[in-house]
Design a protein around this motif. Sequence first.
Motif, mmCIF file in Angstrom:
data_model
loop_
_atom_site.group_PDB
_atom_site.id
_atom_site.type_symbol
_atom_site.label_atom_id
_atom_site.label_comp_id
_atom_site.label_asym_id
_atom_site.label_seq_id
_atom_site.Cartn_x
_atom_site.Cartn_y
_atom_site.Cartn_z
ATOM 1 N N GLN A 123 7.146 12.111 5.852
ATOM 2 C CA GLN A 123 6.029 11.915 6.779
ATOM 3 C C GLN A 123 4.767 11.518 6.027
ATOM 4 O OE1 GLN A 123 5.726 15.324 9.425
ATOM 5 N NE2 GLN A 123 6.777 14.111 10.964
ATOM 6 N N GLU A 124 4.567 12.066 4.826
ATOM 7 C CA GLU A 124 3.399 11.703 4.029
ATOM 8 C C GLU A 124 3.428 10.205 3.704
ATOM 9 O OE1 GLU A 124 1.241 13.538 0.179
ATOM 10 O OE2 GLU A 124 3.332 12.929 -0.159
ATOM 11 N N LEU A 125 4.579 9.711 3.279
ATOM 12 C CA LEU A 125 4.703 8.284 2.976
ATOM 13 C C LEU A 125 4.581 7.455 4.248
ATOM 14 C CD1 LEU A 125 5.096 5.963 1.037
ATOM 15 C CD2 LEU A 125 7.554 6.436 1.032
ATOM 16 N N MET A 126 5.083 7.949 5.362
ATOM 17 C CA MET A 126 4.954 7.222 6.626
ATOM 18 C C MET A 126 3.480 7.072 7.016
ATOM 19 S SD MET A 126 6.303 5.493 9.009
ATOM 20 C CE MET A 126 8.029 5.823 9.185
ATOM 21 N N GLY A 127 2.675 8.103 6.783
ATOM 22 C CA GLY A 127 1.240 8.005 7.037
ATOM 23 C C GLY A 127 0.605 6.919 6.177
ATOM 24 N N LEU A 128 1.016 6.857 4.925
ATOM 25 C CA LEU A 128 0.524 5.822 4.017
ATOM 26 C C LEU A 128 0.947 4.435 4.494
ATOM 27 C CD1 LEU A 128 -0.712 4.723 1.410
ATOM 28 C CD2 LEU A 128 1.405 5.396 0.240
ATOM 29 N N VAL A 129 2.194 4.293 4.929
ATOM 30 C CA VAL A 129 2.696 3.014 5.434
ATOM 31 C C VAL A 129 1.894 2.590 6.667
ATOM 32 C CG1 VAL A 129 4.687 1.854 6.499
ATOM 33 C CG2 VAL A 129 5.002 3.278 4.458
ATOM 34 N N ASN A 130 1.612 3.531 7.550
ATOM 35 C CA ASN A 130 0.811 3.215 8.738
ATOM 36 C C ASN A 130 -0.586 2.746 8.346
ATOM 37 O OD1 ASN A 130 2.836 3.745 10.610
ATOM 38 N ND2 ASN A 130 2.280 5.900 10.768
ATOM 39 N N TYR A 131 -1.162 3.361 7.332
ATOM 40 C CA TYR A 131 -2.487 2.970 6.844
ATOM 41 C C TYR A 131 -2.449 1.571 6.230
ATOM 42 C CZ TYR A 131 -6.334 2.753 3.472
ATOM 43 O OH TYR A 131 -7.407 2.351 2.726
ATOM 44 N N HIS A 132 -1.468 1.334 5.365
ATOM 45 C CA HIS A 132 -1.384 0.077 4.617
ATOM 46 C C HIS A 132 -0.861 -1.079 5.469
ATOM 47 C CE1 HIS A 132 -0.877 -2.536 1.140
ATOM 48 N NE2 HIS A 132 0.391 -2.710 1.459
ATOM 49 N N GLY A 133 0.061 -0.775 6.372
ATOM 50 C CA GLY A 133 0.590 -1.805 7.266
ATOM 51 C C GLY A 133 2.055 -2.148 7.062
ATOM 52 N N HIS A 134 2.607 -1.844 5.898
ATOM 53 C CA HIS A 134 4.028 -2.088 5.651
ATOM 54 C C HIS A 134 4.450 -1.333 4.393
ATOM 55 C CE1 HIS A 134 2.057 -5.196 3.153
ATOM 56 N NE2 HIS A 134 3.043 -4.941 2.310
ATOM 57 N N GLU B 25 5.176 -2.212 -4.353
ATOM 58 C CA GLU B 25 3.917 -1.790 -4.972
ATOM 59 C C GLU B 25 3.334 -0.550 -4.298
ATOM 60 O OE1 GLU B 25 4.521 -4.997 -4.252
ATOM 61 O OE2 GLU B 25 4.499 -5.957 -6.216
ATOM 62 N N LEU B 26 3.484 -0.441 -2.991
ATOM 63 C CA LEU B 26 3.018 0.752 -2.293
ATOM 64 C C LEU B 26 3.817 1.972 -2.757
ATOM 65 C CD1 LEU B 26 0.863 1.359 -0.069
ATOM 66 C CD2 LEU B 26 2.786 1.511 1.521
ATOM 67 N N ALA B 27 5.117 1.794 -2.944
ATOM 68 C CA ALA B 27 5.972 2.876 -3.445
ATOM 69 C C ALA B 27 5.546 3.295 -4.856
ATOM 70 C CB ALA B 27 7.437 2.457 -3.419
ATOM 71 N N ILE B 28 5.169 2.325 -5.690
ATOM 72 C CA ILE B 28 4.689 2.639 -7.038
ATOM 73 C C ILE B 28 3.407 3.471 -6.940
ATOM 74 C CG2 ILE B 28 3.668 1.651 -9.144
ATOM 75 C CD1 ILE B 28 5.636 -0.768 -8.665
ATOM 76 N N GLY B 29 2.470 3.040 -6.122
ATOM 77 C CA GLY B 29 1.228 3.787 -5.950
ATOM 78 C C GLY B 29 1.454 5.182 -5.397
ATOM 79 N N TYR B 30 2.420 5.298 -4.504
ATOM 80 C CA TYR B 30 2.780 6.610 -3.956
ATOM 81 C C TYR B 30 3.252 7.533 -5.075
ATOM 82 C CZ TYR B 30 5.429 10.136 -1.371
ATOM 83 O OH TYR B 30 5.925 11.321 -0.892
#
Length: 183
Positions: free
Chosen positions: A16-27, A31-36
């Motif tokens: 759910q934490e990563l899903m919140g990040l995905v919703n913020y970022h848009g997809h 690279e988003l996974a690396i930042g996570y």
Amino acid sequence: MALVESLTIGTVLVSQELMGLVNYHGHLCPELAIGYRVSRIAMNSLHITRENSLDFIAGAANSSSAVDAIQYLTGCTIGKQNFFIEDVGKHVYFFVKKPLDAPNNKGLFIKMKTPVYYPRLTDCVMDQNVEINSLTREQILKYRAVIDQAIGKILHRADNSLFDIHFADFGKEFFYRDTRWFN
């Protein structure tokens, strides 16, 4: 109603934490996974939270989607002036607690190992066709499967197999050295 612990994006199971990040970022992208992953390492190692983020300084040697993850999760942001970017295209990050001149102030450096992830996941023609939206449904599914596989590797490998992680002495002179922190 039951709480959902994780959700699926494409073929990737996410928290759910990563899903919140995905919703913020848009997809969801590699690279988003690396930042996570970088954010989670820093948060666990230095006890960074959004609430105490003003007590820290962070930096990145790239301006990829990883930057959104770090700002969203740690609360260290460009707007608060405690997140800095020197874009040289490297997945290298630092986090340090303020004040910088505190005795024994150790900064956390996180550098992505290579070759764990290549931005060019498929052939160049495929990448160009993605950019101009001229793929067939089958090509899109193939492309998405390759991206999902890369994201899965990034999310599920051990920290030390993805990153070189170390603490180093940190001080005010860090920002003024002739040698760059991202080397």
